[in-house]
Design an enzyme around this catalytic site. Structure first.
Site, PDB file in Angstrom:
ATOM      1  N   HIS A 133      -2.955  -0.766   8.574  1.00 42.85           N
ATOM      2  CA  HIS A 133      -2.833   0.743   7.902  1.00 42.85           C
ATOM      3  C   HIS A 133      -2.459   0.124   6.380  1.00 42.85           C
ATOM      4  CE1 HIS A 133      -0.798   4.383   6.404  1.00 42.85           C
ATOM      5  NE2 HIS A 133      -1.668   4.862   7.236  1.00 42.85           N
ATOM      6  N   GLU A 183      -9.786   5.308   5.917  1.00 42.14           N
ATOM      7  CA  GLU A 183      -8.443   5.727   5.226  1.00 42.14           C
ATOM      8  C   GLU A 183      -8.692   5.638   3.853  1.00 42.14           C
ATOM      9  OE1 GLU A 183      -5.586   7.308   8.228  1.00 42.14           O
ATOM     10  OE2 GLU A 183      -4.588   5.687   7.272  1.00 42.14           O
TER      11      GLU A 183
HETATM   12  P1  PGA Z   1      -1.625  11.594   5.978  1.00 44.22           P
HETATM   13  O1  PGA Z   1      -1.751  10.183   6.764  1.00 44.22           O
HETATM   14  O2  PGA Z   1      -2.580  12.254   6.931  1.00 44.22           O
HETATM   15  O3  PGA Z   1      -0.159  12.162   6.117  1.00 44.22           O
HETATM   16  O4  PGA Z   1      -2.467  11.469   4.811  1.00 44.22           O
HETATM   17  C1  PGA Z   1      -2.770   9.329   7.127  1.00 44.22           C
HETATM   18  C2  PGA Z   1      -2.170   8.224   7.200  1.00 44.22           C
HETATM   19  O5  PGA Z   1      -1.717   7.391   6.586  1.00 44.22           O
HETATM   20  O6  PGA Z   1      -2.576   7.474   8.265  1.00 44.22           O
END
Ligand code: PGA
Length: 249
Positions: free
Chosen positions: A96, A164
């Site tokens: 992440h 992401e």
């Molecule tokens: P968010 O987080 O939905 O709060 O943007 C997604 C993530 O960081 O995995």
């Protein structure tokens, strides 16, 4: 399609009291919608409490418990695959952007982590994403190539990949869901860099809410979503469930 819904609660819930209403909302939804793969990723201190919620409610029987990170090697504050297996954790978010930025996780760390996860029968959810909007997707290409260097098609087939874009994650000021055309393009880029290997699923994550999830999934480019903030409060979680239902039927 086998749709995926990953709930990354980050460090929003602090106590068992905070997770009970989230588990209750999820149980209400799973009573009606049983298909797909749903993974709850609580903070490490609440894994045990989350397991207890799942064990106490048969409507949650199909829901997996995931970790928010995994360390291939033993270290202070580490979560190794052996620790996770012993805690009945069956999935883990790997690479992440928070971990890359704050814990200095490199592509080599990400690679070791998904390899260790597979070896311990833990589903790896490998995050990749460019730090800023970038038409050439250079940062994304670099992460996919680095994270899956040397991987066989069989390895990749056991991994879920979450796209992401870092600038779209809700902890970033001004974050908003990326345009669907850009999501489609980014997923193409990921597939190009995987050189013919096909992951178990490709997901989108970054400020997804009940209001935006239909748009993301209607693009047809992804198999599901990884949701942070909106999955960590009962009201926004319930809105997400309503919007997800048609995609899980
Ligand atoms: P968010 O987080 O939905 O709060 O943007 C997604 C993530 O960081 O995995």
């Amino acid at each position: 399609m086998n749709p995926f819904f990953i709930l990354n609660w980050k460090s929003y819930p602090a106590s068992q009291e905070d997770i009970l209403p989230l588990c209750a909302a999820l149980a209400d939804w799973r009573a009606r919608v049983t298909s797909g793969t749903v993974v709850m990723c609580p903070p490490a201190t609440l894994i045990d409490d989350t397991q207890k919620c799942v064990a106490a409610d048969e409507r949650l029987a199909s829901v997996l418990i995931g970790a928010q990170y995994l360390d291939a090697d033993a270290k202070t504050g580490g979560l190794t695959p052996a620790m996770l297996r012993a805690a009945n954790v069956s999935a883990a978010i790997i690479g992440h952007s928070d971990r890359r930025a704050q814990a200095g996780e490199t592509n080599a760390d990400v690679r070791s982590a998904w390899q260790q996860a597979i070896a311990h029968d833990i589903l790896p959810i490998v995050c990749v994403g460019q730090p800023a909007p970038d038409g050439s997707f250079a940062g994304l290409r670099e992460q996919v190539l680095g994270a899956f260097e040397g991987a066989s098609a069989t390895d990749v087939a056991q991994c879920v990949i979450a796209y992401e874009p870092v600038w779209a994650i809700s902890t970033t000021p001004g974050a908003r869901v990326e345009e669907s055309a850009d999501i489609v393009r980014a997923i193409q880029v990921i597939r190009e860099e995987l050189r013919g290997a096909t992951p178990k699923a490709i997901l989108y994550g970054g400020s997804v809410t009940g209001a935006s999830v239909s748009n993301v999934l209607s693009s047809g480019a992804v198999d599901g979503v990884l949701v942070g903030r909106a999955s960590a409060s009962p009201d926004s979680l319930t809105e997400l469930h309503e919007a997800l239902t048609p995609f899980f039927s």
